[in-house]
Design an enzyme around this catalytic site. Sequence first.
Site, PDB file in Angstrom:
ATOM      1  N   GLY A   1       0.835  -1.197   0.000  1.00 52.03           N
ATOM      2  CA  GLY A   1       0.000   0.000   0.000  1.00 52.03           C
ATOM      3  C   GLY A   1       0.863   1.237   0.000  1.00 52.03           C
ATOM      4  O   GLY A   1       2.009   1.225  -0.447  1.00 52.03           O
ATOM      5  N   CYS A   2       0.332   2.293   0.532  1.00 48.77           N
ATOM      6  CA  CYS A   2       1.023   3.574   0.591  1.00 48.77           C
ATOM      7  C   CYS A   2       2.387   3.433   1.262  1.00 48.77           C
ATOM      8  O   CYS A   2       2.490   2.895   2.364  1.00 48.77           O
ATOM      9  CB  CYS A   2       0.158   4.564   1.371  1.00 48.77           C
TER      10      CYS A   2
END
Length: 172
Positions: A9-10
């Site tokens: 993810g981020c």
Amino acid sequence: MRSILLGGGCFWCTESVFGALKGVQSVISGYAGGSADTANYQAVCTGTTGHVEVVQVVYDDQVIDLSQILAVFFATHDPTTPNRQGNDIGTQYASVIFYEDNTDQAIAEQLINELIKDGIPVVTRLEMAPQFYPAESYHQNYFANNPTQPYCSFAIPPKLAKLREKFTDLLK
């Protein structure tokens, strides 16, 4: 020193988690796995380059081993959703492990197989490490430098709480 590229993810979130571990010497946010000859935040966010937001985790394997790092990785992101982590949707948010050699590949495969046996439908990609492109300087240590940024204050504290709850012995 050893290194591995992890996409969960981020990269702001992932960087925050791995930076808290004993034996981790550095965590660099960046991009990997795309078809373009270079990568930058603007292009990667379009989802058209094929790059994934990753962190390069450089660690001392005499202090923390890859199986411990991967246990943290799988516990602090959702490895069951393709190209998505929470509200972040797109190929740049894929769950992926870019390994350095056959030994690292075998360790990751074993852990993934154990999770699948336990009924967790892991979709994490497992690939040989491609070219790594460090992210722009303002992305490095982002949460430490921007703790009140709304996205960070929403997404990162639960990951760090889970880390403290499950992996106290691995924390700096």
